[in-house]
Write a protein that holds these residues in place. Structure first.
Motif, PDB file in Angstrom:
ATOM      1  N   HIS A 100     -26.713  -8.938 -43.404  1.00  0.00           N
ATOM      2  CA  HIS A 100     -27.607  -7.856 -43.817  1.00  0.00           C
ATOM      3  C   HIS A 100     -27.638  -6.711 -42.811  1.00  0.00           C
ATOM      4  CE1 HIS A 100     -29.118 -11.359 -46.105  1.00  0.00           C
ATOM      5  NE2 HIS A 100     -29.455 -10.459 -47.030  1.00  0.00           N
ATOM      6  N   ILE A 103     -27.842  -3.036 -44.175  1.00  0.00           N
ATOM      7  CA  ILE A 103     -29.159  -2.665 -44.719  1.00  0.00           C
ATOM      8  C   ILE A 103     -30.160  -2.474 -43.593  1.00  0.00           C
ATOM      9  CG2 ILE A 103     -31.055  -3.458 -46.184  1.00  0.00           C
ATOM     10  CD1 ILE A 103     -28.986  -5.031 -47.795  1.00  0.00           C
ATOM     11  N   ILE A 104     -30.163  -3.395 -42.640  1.00  0.00           N
ATOM     12  CA  ILE A 104     -31.146  -3.340 -41.553  1.00  0.00           C
ATOM     13  C   ILE A 104     -30.967  -2.081 -40.709  1.00  0.00           C
ATOM     14  CG2 ILE A 104     -31.871  -4.465 -39.401  1.00  0.00           C
ATOM     15  CD1 ILE A 104     -31.231  -7.147 -40.785  1.00  0.00           C
ATOM     16  N   GLN A 106     -29.928   0.759 -41.625  1.00  0.00           N
ATOM     17  CA  GLN A 106     -30.254   1.971 -42.371  1.00  0.00           C
ATOM     18  C   GLN A 106     -31.743   2.078 -42.717  1.00  0.00           C
ATOM     19  OE1 GLN A 106     -28.058   4.441 -42.966  1.00  0.00           O
ATOM     20  NE2 GLN A 106     -26.543   3.224 -41.835  1.00  0.00           N
ATOM     21  N   ARG A 107     -32.498   0.968 -42.548  1.00  0.00           N
ATOM     22  CA  ARG A 107     -33.900   0.995 -42.961  1.00  0.00           C
ATOM     23  C   ARG A 107     -34.738   1.841 -42.015  1.00  0.00           C
ATOM     24  NH1 ARG A 107     -37.468  -2.411 -40.627  1.00  0.00           N
ATOM     25  NH2 ARG A 107     -38.567  -2.720 -42.597  1.00  0.00           N
ATOM     26  N   ASP A 112     -40.006   1.048 -44.588  1.00  0.00           N
ATOM     27  CA  ASP A 112     -39.397   0.108 -45.524  1.00  0.00           C
ATOM     28  C   ASP A 112     -39.951  -1.290 -45.248  1.00  0.00           C
ATOM     29  OD1 ASP A 112     -37.869   2.141 -46.549  1.00  0.00           O
ATOM     30  OD2 ASP A 112     -36.130   1.709 -45.276  1.00  0.00           O
ATOM     31  N   ASP A 118     -36.510 -11.752 -44.215  1.00  0.00           N
ATOM     32  CA  ASP A 118     -36.485 -11.005 -42.950  1.00  0.00           C
ATOM     33  C   ASP A 118     -37.511 -11.575 -41.980  1.00  0.00           C
ATOM     34  OD1 ASP A 118     -34.498  -9.295 -43.794  1.00  0.00           O
ATOM     35  OD2 ASP A 118     -35.881  -7.709 -44.422  1.00  0.00           O
ATOM     36  N   GLU A 174     -41.256  -5.969 -36.581  1.00  0.00           N
ATOM     37  CA  GLU A 174     -40.510  -4.725 -36.820  1.00  0.00           C
ATOM     38  C   GLU A 174     -39.931  -4.189 -35.517  1.00  0.00           C
ATOM     39  OE1 GLU A 174     -39.901  -2.427 -39.284  1.00  0.00           O
ATOM     40  OE2 GLU A 174     -41.171  -2.935 -40.991  1.00  0.00           O
TER      41      GLU A 174
END
Length: 638
Positions: A100, A103-104, A106-107, A112, A118, A174
């Motif tokens: 992933h 995706i990670i 670009q978040r 997001d 996650d 996060e």
């Protein structure tokens, strides 16, 4: 004795395993694959920083849980089921994040939402990082990390300047996992690039026989001098430390030879251990390689590693002037002789057999001065080792030795990666809470922005932080907490962070937690706390010189070369006088008031002020003029 045992138990790490044959093959194969990934990411394939860090850390974790048991009394050969499970979870975590990664990366952080998966795998990475830290560095650093984590969650309940806003668990994950400000931040990225490649360079050099050459070279230089064995330990440990960057591994490698020789020739066992510890520790300060904390300094400050290495040269030489001088005066005072003649190799023969090992150091130095990145410098150095090793049959590194060197490098990086991951975890918390600015505000109020008071407090905080953690962690935490304050009071980045680096390195030999001293104690059969205390005395120059180069950056080669030469000569003379005062001997034994004059002269000469230099020269006159006692003449009363 009970206090010593409790300290050892509290700060002990898990047992380092020597796995059985089948497990060893599996570990070696995995370590070689991991090493190949790091080398490819550094030299061939472009990998995003977050992805590079998460794959490296998960791989190191998988290796660590098999190679290091959870407790000192764990089985030293067979990993338990829990170890295999932890290793599998580390691999699963790395696989999930690798899958992933696109995706990670670009978040948008805190915008997001995190998926349930996650949260699960981020929680796994957090818990596994704590366990890796505990196994590799002990409970000291782990407890400190948990204090910072608790502050993240409960700091909103405090009042005053330390209070911060509410941070929930997802917010914590996060920043801690899904950004480059937490676990996968700067320290781990440095471990996965510069530090790994320079450790590989040192491992290859050792595999080719470079360690033996450095010892023989040191013996040829100083073996015949009074106290030859101790001086060989200083020179050989300093040379080996330039390429290893690890005081503990240096103690184990060179100390296994030098400490028994010193003891056999009459040195007290505590002194023998302390000489090796102090000499080995200085290797982390000696260019061209230095230690992993120096690489973190380069990335954190934005200062070119080349400039750091150049600036570090004279202070590192002064460190060894201090250690060597104390060893010399102590040896003369005790009447110690040099090595036995049969143990001293001829310089010509030594250079003929092993002089080729100096070439990789030349390659590294030239590459640094030419402005190549530390990554490429380490790659050039490793390639040069492989090239020069081919010149002689006895030094060639075959496929089996190369595989062993790659695997050994991964194993050596396990404690470094554990310390760096823990440091990243703390940095993430500091970022979330703004703690660095709060600490700077408090220290600023306490010291009233006075440079000397701020430096003293910075040194104290750095040493205290380092009492339970490796040098990279101590440096990065002190840099984050105290670096902004030093900049605020007018200390430039290079001398300010070099100051922090020195005390981070010295914290590794400061009692009660001095890992290198514990390593030496097993060889010298002496109390590790006594070894650590004497090591601090031998390394006294490292506690004084940083103040000198903050006030007089000429010692960092900043300024006119004439000023640099004069500052270095004055500081070197001052450290020799301090060594004489500590050992009660210069040209002859020194009495009480002469020792005091020598100590005052030394301090005046080290400090960068021409008026103090003149005072120091005047004070040094009396101890210098006291010559050795004249032999009695026949028929004359003594």
């Amino acid at each position: 004795m009970s206090t010593l045992l409790s300290a050892q138990t509290w700060f002990s790490v898990g047992v380092r395993r020597r796995p059985a044959r089948n497990v060893r093959w599996l570990v070696t194969a995995f370590a070689v694959v991991l090493a190949a990934y790091v080398i490819a990411a550094a030299a061939i394939v472009i990998v995003a920083p977050w992805t590079l860090a998460v794959l490296f850390l998960s791989g190191i974790m998988a290796l660590a849980f098999v190679m290091i048991g959870p407790f000192p009394h764990s089985d030293p050969e067979r990993p338990a089921l829990a170890d295999w499970l932890a290793s599998a979870l580390a691999l699963a975590t790395g696989a999930y994040f690798a899958w992933h990664a696109g995706i990670i990366e670009q978040r948008i952080v805190l915008l997001d939402p995190l998926t349930d998966a996650d949260v699960v795998f981020a929680s796994l990475l957090f818990v596994l990082t704590l366990e890796l830290t505990r196994r590799t560095t002990g409970l000291g650093l782990t407890a400190l990390v948990l204090v910072f984590v608790a502050y993240n969650f409960f700091g909103h309940l405090l009042s005053g300047v330390l209070q911060h806003g509410l941070i929930d668990y997802r917010h914590f994950l996060e920043i801690t996992v899904f950004t480059t400000d937490g676990i996968l931040g700067l320290p781990v990225r440095v471990a996965a690039t510069y530090a790994f490649l320079f450790v590989l360079f040192g491992t290859l050099l050792q595999a080719a026989g470079g360690g033996e050459f450095f010892f023989d070279f040191a013996a040829a230089i100083s073996g015949r001098r009074p106290g030859g064995p101790a001086k060989v330990a200083v020179v050989s440990s300093g040379m080996y430390g330039m390429i290893s960057g690890s005081p503990t591994s240096d103690v184990v490698t060179t100390g296994s030879v030098t400490i028994p020789i010193m003891r056999r020739l009459g040195y007290p066992k505590t002194f023998a251990g302390a000489v090796e510890v102090s000499a080995s520790t200085g290797g982390s300060l000696m260019p061209p390689v230095m230690g992993s904390a120096a690489f973190i300094m380069a990335d954190y400050t934005g200062i070119e590693y080349r400039d750091i290495a150049v600036a570090a040269l004279l202070p590192a030489l002064l460190y060894y002037v201090s250690v060597y001088s104390q060893v010399h005066f102590a040896s003369v005072r005790r009447g110690m002789r040099g090595l036995d003649e049969e143990r001293i190799p001829a310089m010509g023969r030594t250079l003929t057999r092993g002089g080729l090992f100096l070439l990789p150091l030349v390659v590294i130095t030239v590459a640094l001065l030419e402005g190549y990145t530390p990554t490429m410098v380490a790659i050039f150095g490793s390639l040069s080792v492989l090239a020069v090793a081919l010149l002689r049959k006895s030094t060639r590194i075959g496929p089996r030795a190369l595989i062993g060197a790659l695997a050994d490098t991964c194993v050596r990086m396990v404690p470094v990666a554990g310390a760096c991951a823990a440091a990243g975890l703390v940095i993430g918390g500091i970022t979330m809470t703004g703690l660095a600015a709060k600490i700077a505000h408090l220290v600023y109020a306490i010291t009233d922005a006075q440079v000397l008071a701020s430096l003293l407090l910075t040194a104290l905080i750095t040493v205290v932080l380092g009492l339970g953690m490796p040098t990279p962690s101590a440096y990065i935490l002190a840099a984050v907490l105290m670096g902004p304050l030093l900049a605020q009071i007018g200390v430039a980045d290079l001398p300010g962070h070099m100051f922090i680096l020195y005390f981070a390195v010295m914290s590794a030999i400061t009692p009660p937690v001095a890992v290198a001293a514990y390593a030496a104690s097993s060889i010298a059969e002496a109390n590790p706390l006594h070894i650590a205390a004497l090591s601090v005395r031998l390394a006294i120059g490292a506690f004084i010189v940083p103040f000198a180069f903050v006030y007089g950056p000429e010692l960092l080669m900043q300024g006119e070369w004439t000023e640099t030469v004069l500052a270095f000569a004055s500081a070197a003379g001052g450290l020799v006088m301090l060594a004489a005062a500590l050992e009660s001997h210069l040209r002859a034994p020194l009495g009480g008031w002469l020792r005091l004059l020598a100590a005052l002269a030394g301090l005046c000469l080290v400090l960068p002020d021409w008026r103090l230099t003149l005072v120091g020269l005047a004070l040094a006159a009396a101890p210098l003029l006291k010559g050795p006692p004249r032999p009695a003449v026949a028929g004359q009363e003594e």
